[in-house]
Scaffold this active site. Sequence first.
Site, PDB file in Angstrom:
ATOM      1  N   TYR A 152      38.860  22.925 -22.472  1.00  0.00           N
ATOM      2  CA  TYR A 152      40.025  23.573 -21.823  1.00  0.00           C
ATOM      3  C   TYR A 152      40.463  24.776 -22.656  1.00  0.00           C
ATOM      4  O   TYR A 152      40.574  25.897 -22.153  1.00  0.00           O
ATOM      5  CB  TYR A 152      41.174  22.570 -21.675  1.00  0.00           C
ATOM      6  CG  TYR A 152      42.484  23.192 -21.247  1.00  0.00           C
ATOM      7  CD1 TYR A 152      42.571  23.961 -20.073  1.00  0.00           C
ATOM      8  CD2 TYR A 152      43.645  23.038 -22.009  1.00  0.00           C
ATOM      9  CE1 TYR A 152      43.770  24.533 -19.676  1.00  0.00           C
ATOM     10  CE2 TYR A 152      44.852  23.605 -21.608  1.00  0.00           C
ATOM     11  CZ  TYR A 152      44.912  24.357 -20.456  1.00  0.00           C
ATOM     12  OH  TYR A 152      46.100  24.931 -20.074  1.00  0.00           O
TER      13      TYR A 152
HETATM   14  N1  LIG Z   1      52.223  23.210 -17.430  1.00  0.00           N
HETATM   15  C1  LIG Z   1      51.972  23.424 -18.718  1.00  0.00           C
HETATM   16  O1  LIG Z   1      52.546  22.778 -19.604  1.00  0.00           O
HETATM   17  C2  LIG Z   1      50.986  24.464 -19.142  1.00  0.00           C
HETATM   18  C3  LIG Z   1      50.792  24.667 -20.512  1.00  0.00           C
HETATM   19  C4  LIG Z   1      49.906  25.639 -20.929  1.00  0.00           C
HETATM   20  C5  LIG Z   1      49.226  26.404 -19.989  1.00  0.00           C
HETATM   21  N2  LIG Z   1      49.406  26.187 -18.665  1.00  0.00           N
HETATM   22  C6  LIG Z   1      48.685  27.025 -17.713  1.00  0.00           C
HETATM   23  O2  LIG Z   1      49.603  27.495 -16.746  1.00  0.00           O
HETATM   24  C7  LIG Z   1      48.960  27.624 -15.486  1.00  0.00           C
HETATM   25  C8  LIG Z   1      49.719  26.835 -14.435  1.00  0.00           C
HETATM   26  O3  LIG Z   1      49.709  25.463 -14.791  1.00  0.00           O
HETATM   27  P1  LIG Z   1      50.441  24.348 -13.950  1.00  0.00           P
HETATM   28  O4  LIG Z   1      51.089  23.435 -14.894  1.00  0.00           O
HETATM   29  O5  LIG Z   1      51.218  24.964 -12.855  1.00  0.00           O
HETATM   30  O6  LIG Z   1      49.156  23.577 -13.348  1.00  0.00           O
HETATM   31  P2  LIG Z   1      48.873  23.027 -11.872  1.00  0.00           P
HETATM   32  O7  LIG Z   1      47.622  22.229 -11.973  1.00  0.00           O
HETATM   33  O8  LIG Z   1      50.094  22.370 -11.329  1.00  0.00           O
HETATM   34  O9  LIG Z   1      48.620  24.347 -11.038  1.00  0.00           O
HETATM   35  C9  LIG Z   1      47.376  25.016 -10.992  1.00  0.00           C
HETATM   36  C10 LIG Z   1      47.045  25.301  -9.543  1.00  0.00           C
HETATM   37  O10 LIG Z   1      45.792  25.988  -9.523  1.00  0.00           O
HETATM   38  C11 LIG Z   1      45.021  25.497  -8.442  1.00  0.00           C
HETATM   39  N3  LIG Z   1      43.613  25.666  -8.795  1.00  0.00           N
HETATM   40  C12 LIG Z   1      42.927  25.042  -9.791  1.00  0.00           C
HETATM   41  N4  LIG Z   1      41.660  25.489  -9.829  1.00  0.00           N
HETATM   42  C13 LIG Z   1      41.546  26.409  -8.839  1.00  0.00           C
HETATM   43  C14 LIG Z   1      40.481  27.230  -8.390  1.00  0.00           C
HETATM   44  N5  LIG Z   1      39.287  27.191  -8.979  1.00  0.00           N
HETATM   45  N6  LIG Z   1      40.711  28.073  -7.351  1.00  0.00           N
HETATM   46  C15 LIG Z   1      41.936  28.122  -6.756  1.00  0.00           C
HETATM   47  N7  LIG Z   1      42.984  27.369  -7.138  1.00  0.00           N
HETATM   48  C16 LIG Z   1      42.784  26.528  -8.172  1.00  0.00           C
HETATM   49  C17 LIG Z   1      45.385  24.036  -8.280  1.00  0.00           C
HETATM   50  O11 LIG Z   1      45.205  23.578  -6.947  1.00  0.00           O
HETATM   51  C18 LIG Z   1      46.873  24.032  -8.712  1.00  0.00           C
HETATM   52  O12 LIG Z   1      47.729  24.050  -7.587  1.00  0.00           O
HETATM   53  C19 LIG Z   1      47.524  27.153 -15.708  1.00  0.00           C
HETATM   54  O13 LIG Z   1      46.732  28.295 -15.943  1.00  0.00           O
HETATM   55  C20 LIG Z   1      47.610  26.297 -16.941  1.00  0.00           C
HETATM   56  O14 LIG Z   1      46.389  26.243 -17.630  1.00  0.00           O
HETATM   57  C21 LIG Z   1      50.278  25.226 -18.222  1.00  0.00           C
END
Ligand SMILES: NC(=O)c1ccc[n+]([C@@H]2O[C@H](COP(=O)([O-])OP(=O)(O)OC[C@H]3O[C@@H](n4cnc5c(N)ncnc54)[C@H](O)[C@@H]3O)[C@@H](O)[C@H]2O)c1
Length: 334
Positions: A152
């Site tokens: 990741y």
């Molecule tokens: N929530 C956290 O604590 C956190 C921390 C660090 C980084 N992030 C990053 O922030 C971003 C948002 O995270 P989140 O918590 O909302 O996650 P989440 O999983 O709720 O949202 C990600 C969305 O992306 C969509 N998705 C995944 N792969 C896809 C693809 N190949 N094509 C199209 N859509 C796709 C999923 O359906 C999902 O709705 C991500 O990039 C994640 O890595 C989140």
Amino acid sequence: MRCLVTGTAGFVGFHLARRLIADGHEVVGVDGMTPYYDVRLKEDRVAQLERHNAFQAHRCMLEDWSSLAGIFREARPELVVHLAAQAGVRYSLENPRAYIDSNVTGSFNVLELCRELRPRHLVMASTSSAYGASATFPLAETGSTDHPLTIYAATKKSMETMAHSYAHLWDIPTTVFRFFTAYGPWGRPDMALFKFVEAILAGRQIDIYNHGRMERDFTYIDDLVEGIARLCETVPARGATRIAATDSLSPVAPYRIVNIGGGHPVSLLRFVEAIEQALGRKAERNYMDMQPGDVLRTEASTELLEALIGFRPATPIETGVAEFVRWYRDYYRV
Ligand SMILES: NC(=O)c1ccc[n+]([C@@H]2O[C@H](COP(=O)([O-])OP(=O)(O)OC[C@H]3O[C@@H](n4cnc5c(N)ncnc54)[C@H](O)[C@@H]3O)[C@@H](O)[C@H]2O)c1
């Protein structure tokens, strides 16, 4: 502004899209609705957004080049916010390919479309996991990210470096955010807060890794969205003067990496106590060893964030957890 946001059915994308709409922007949302967790929760988030005329949803995987290109070309966005990703540290040990597909190939497709369509600003989500084994606290944007502990983290670091080369070659102003454990209403079922609340209400044990000896710099979702919204307006310029000792502004590209975290790590045990308090119930604790790929502590350096936007996340964990519990009980009627 015409904004294109990827990941609008996701936790962060949903909240950000709501904010952009409230600020008067038009939002085109792209999400592949992946089954990594309950798709109904994603559909419900999208249904909330679709109440607004300024929002248009597209169901599309980032890897599907021709469909994605069609959506971008029609939207002609001035701002691109790339949040869609295969998230989650632990699942990356089980299904690494999903991370390469979404985070490397998918992000490459987004970059190619930005090269073609030239938005005023591209912003993208990376993670505190990029700091990997680094133990120089607080974690600063100029510090080492050479030792990722999971695929990741490695795919997010790959995205960061690909984006830098595109910013350099094609002059695409780009800001990469490193998020620190976001939480709050409409949160993710794979994350600790959701799992703990679900288990406690069902009378099941909760797994506490490394016997509770862990700390996280939790970021309440409203604070995260405030940081993102302000940074969207803060466009990096090639050759500009650095504004802080930890400014990661590239010497050869309009490109910068910014932490969005408050710099107040909370111990896992205090986090569990906040949940118990909000639920009015005690948790049955199952103390376990450290999980592979996990880090002991995260703590954001906030110097650059504050210098850029005059803001840093500050919602106390007890307040944020109580908001989550309120939402959870209402949404699941428990
Ligand atoms: N929530 C956290 O604590 C956190 C921390 C660090 C980084 N992030 C990053 O922030 C971003 C948002 O995270 P989140 O918590 O909302 O996650 P989440 O999983 O709720 O949202 C990600 C969305 O992306 C969509 N998705 C995944 N792969 C896809 C693809 N190949 N094509 C199209 N859509 C796709 C999923 O359906 C999902 O709705 C991500 O990039 C994640 O890595 C989140």
